[in-house]
Design a protein around this motif. Structure first.
Motif, mmCIF file in Angstrom:
data_model
loop_
_atom_site.group_PDB
_atom_site.id
_atom_site.type_symbol
_atom_site.label_atom_id
_atom_site.label_comp_id
_atom_site.label_asym_id
_atom_site.label_seq_id
_atom_site.Cartn_x
_atom_site.Cartn_y
_atom_site.Cartn_z
ATOM 1 N N ASN A 84 5.803 13.348 5.410
ATOM 2 C CA ASN A 84 5.342 14.647 4.917
ATOM 3 C C ASN A 84 3.895 14.640 4.444
ATOM 4 N N GLY A 85 3.245 13.490 4.523
ATOM 5 C CA GLY A 85 1.821 13.435 4.205
ATOM 6 C C GLY A 85 1.541 13.652 2.728
ATOM 7 N N SER A 86 0.386 14.221 2.435
ATOM 8 C CA SER A 86 -0.071 14.336 1.053
ATOM 9 C C SER A 86 0.339 15.658 0.421
ATOM 10 N N LEU A 87 0.411 15.641 -0.899
ATOM 11 C CA LEU A 87 0.806 16.830 -1.655
ATOM 12 C C LEU A 87 -0.165 17.982 -1.443
ATOM 13 N N ASP A 88 -1.458 17.683 -1.337
ATOM 14 C CA ASP A 88 -2.436 18.762 -1.172
ATOM 15 C C ASP A 88 -2.259 19.511 0.145
ATOM 16 N N PHE A 92 -1.883 23.612 -0.950
ATOM 17 C CA PHE A 92 -3.083 24.400 -0.644
ATOM 18 C C PHE A 92 -3.026 25.009 0.759
ATOM 19 N N ASP A 93 -1.859 24.974 1.380
ATOM 20 C CA ASP A 93 -1.673 25.555 2.710
ATOM 21 C C ASP A 93 -0.878 26.846 2.570
ATOM 22 N N THR A 94 -1.387 27.926 3.117
ATOM 23 C CA THR A 94 -0.774 29.238 2.914
ATOM 24 C C THR A 94 0.637 29.335 3.482
ATOM 25 N N THR A 95 0.956 28.507 4.478
ATOM 26 C CA THR A 95 2.298 28.542 5.070
ATOM 27 C C THR A 95 3.221 27.510 4.440
ATOM 28 N N LYS A 96 2.768 26.271 4.359
ATOM 29 C CA LYS A 96 3.624 25.176 3.893
ATOM 30 C C LYS A 96 3.934 25.253 2.408
ATOM 31 N N ARG A 97 3.101 25.942 1.627
ATOM 32 C CA ARG A 97 3.321 25.988 0.178
ATOM 33 C C ARG A 97 4.665 26.621 -0.170
ATOM 34 N N ALA A 98 5.168 27.501 0.702
ATOM 35 C CA ALA A 98 6.435 28.175 0.424
ATOM 36 C C ALA A 98 7.610 27.193 0.395
ATOM 37 N N VAL A 99 7.450 26.040 1.041
ATOM 38 C CA VAL A 99 8.507 25.012 1.035
ATOM 39 C C VAL A 99 8.702 24.472 -0.374
ATOM 40 N N LEU A 100 7.632 24.451 -1.153
ATOM 41 C CA LEU A 100 7.691 23.906 -2.507
ATOM 42 C C LEU A 100 7.933 25.037 -3.505
ATOM 43 N N ASP A 101 9.194 25.350 -3.744
ATOM 44 C CA ASP A 101 9.519 26.357 -4.755
ATOM 45 C C ASP A 101 9.298 25.748 -6.141
ATOM 46 N N TRP A 102 9.571 26.521 -7.185
ATOM 47 C CA TRP A 102 9.297 26.017 -8.525
ATOM 48 C C TRP A 102 10.156 24.807 -8.870
ATOM 49 N N ARG A 103 11.406 24.790 -8.469
ATOM 50 C CA ARG A 103 12.268 23.644 -8.757
ATOM 51 C C ARG A 103 11.697 22.381 -8.143
ATOM 52 N N ARG A 104 11.237 22.486 -6.906
ATOM 53 C CA ARG A 104 10.687 21.322 -6.223
ATOM 54 C C ARG A 104 9.359 20.898 -6.860
ATOM 55 N N ARG A 105 8.532 21.859 -7.214
ATOM 56 C CA ARG A 105 7.232 21.491 -7.806
ATOM 57 C C ARG A 105 7.399 20.855 -9.180
ATOM 58 N N SER A 106 8.321 21.378 -9.982
ATOM 59 C CA SER A 106 8.545 20.766 -11.294
ATOM 60 C C SER A 106 9.076 19.343 -11.135
ATOM 61 N N ILE A 201 -0.769 22.294 -9.050
ATOM 62 C CA ILE A 201 0.581 22.386 -8.482
ATOM 63 C C ILE A 201 1.248 23.689 -8.900
ATOM 64 N N ILE A 202 1.055 24.089 -10.144
ATOM 65 C CA ILE A 202 1.668 25.323 -10.647
ATOM 66 C C ILE A 202 1.046 26.560 -10.005
ATOM 67 N N SER A 203 -0.268 26.550 -9.862
ATOM 68 C CA SER A 203 -0.980 27.753 -9.400
ATOM 69 C C SER A 203 -1.154 27.819 -7.890
ATOM 70 N N GLY A 204 -1.130 26.651 -7.227
ATOM 71 C CA GLY A 204 -1.424 26.626 -5.799
ATOM 72 C C GLY A 204 -2.897 26.765 -5.497
ATOM 73 N N LYS A 205 -3.738 26.603 -6.516
ATOM 74 C CA LYS A 205 -5.191 26.714 -6.348
ATOM 75 C C LYS A 205 -5.844 25.369 -6.624
#
Length: 324
Positions: A84-88, A92-106, A201-205
């Motif tokens: 899955n490569g790197s967290l960034d 920071f990807d407009t499509t892939k970021r949706a895979v990481l919901d809040w539960r996953r990001r926390s 991670i929280i903001s996606g920015k």
């Protein structure tokens, strides 16, 4: 042979110290191969440092070094391959970021915290990473985080709490003020970097490329102003939707701001951070203004948010997985 003679088809990315390739051993095991460019003493130093440090570390939230090669001028590091490569590349990807919901990001934030706690307190060697950022966190098949790239890490003695260096290495935007300006290294240097990562991670920015119309110097200053105004929903990544527990995100933002404070002594240890995240510490201190924010100065300039409610419930980049 594993990388098909380092073919372009197998190239995963290009970093400051050389390219990284995907490979497959004769046993069928997939690997990631970092081929260092030995153009200066820094390349050899990074190679030796990585082998020395990471070969002695074993933790589920640290990437595994499988081996290394020395042949002629080649210096090669062989790691476990993380598909899955790197967290960034996700947040920071407009499509892939949706895979990481809040539960996953926390969960990712907590995993990184556990890896850092191990480095600082429980490993055989006391390690300060010095270049912690989202591109140096890799994700396994189940999106569990693994801290990588220990080429610039610093080994501390058991009785050593801080050190000075004339050679500041790391990435602009993630370096603590005392390290960037005075070369002072300690656990709190990593804590600062972790706090910046948390807010990303929280903001996606991204902190280093953030810009807005309010003249904030970075994401951290932007988050600070929103948090003190009680606008936590404006901090959270919009991809979370409206069903998330905003009080929980508020707690995580507050912890990130505490980690990013200007004075190292004001920042929590990673042990404290984990207690804050899991709710063991119910009441959190109100943060002072973070370092490198839009306004100058820190705690000494009346920057405490006195009316806020505490939650209750640069130098060049030294990275070889930058363009994963």
């Amino acid at each position: 042979m594993a990388t098909n003679n380092f073919s372009d088809e197998n190239k995963l990315g290009q970093g400051g110290f050389g390219p990284v390739y995907k490979g497959k051993l004769s046993t069928g095991q997939e690997i990631a191969v970092k081929r260092l460019k030995i153009m200066s003493g820094h390349g050899i130093e990074q190679f030796k440092n990585e082998v020395t440090v990471i070969s002695k570390l074993q933790h589920r939230n640290l990437v595994k070094l499988l081996g290394y090669c020395i042949h002629g001028e080649d210096r090669i590091l062989v790691y476990e391959y993380l598909p899955n490569g790197s967290l960034d590349s996700f947040i920071f990807d407009t499509t892939k970021r949706a895979v990481l919901d809040w539960r996953r990001r926390s969960s990712i934030i907590e995993g990184i915290a556990q890896g850092l706690l191990y480095l600082h307190k429980y490993s055989r060697l006391k390690i300060i990473h010095r270049d912690l950022k989202t591109s140096n966190v890799l994700l396994d098949n189940d999106l569990n985080p693994k801290i990588s790239d220990f080429g610039t890490a610093r080994i501390f003695g058991d009785d050593e709490s801080r050190a000075n260096t004339l050679r500041v290495v790391g990435t602009y935007g993630y370096m603590s003020p005392e390290y960037a300006m005075n070369g002072i290294i300690s656990e709190k240097s990593d804590v600062y970097s972790f706090g910046v990562m948390m807010l990303e991670i929280i903001s996606g920015k991204k902190n280093t490329t953030f810009n807005d119309t309010d003249d904030h110097l970075n994401l951290v200053g932007h988050v600070w102003d929103l948090w003190k105004e009680g606008r936590v929903s404006d901090i959270a990544d919009p991809s979370f939707g409206e069903t998330i527990a905003m009080h929980e995100i508020s707690r995580y933002v507050q912890v990130g701001l505490l980690c990013g404070e200007e004075n190292a002594a004001d920042r929590p240890t990673m042990s404290d951070v984990i207690s804050m995240l899991n709710g063991t510490l119910v009441s959190l201190r109100v943060p002072y203004r973070p370092a490198f924010s839009a306004a100058t100065g820190g705690r000494n300039n009346d920057n405490l948010v006195r009316n806020a409610e505490p939650c209750s419930n640069n130098t060049v980049t030294i990275s070889d997985l930058e363009a994963r």
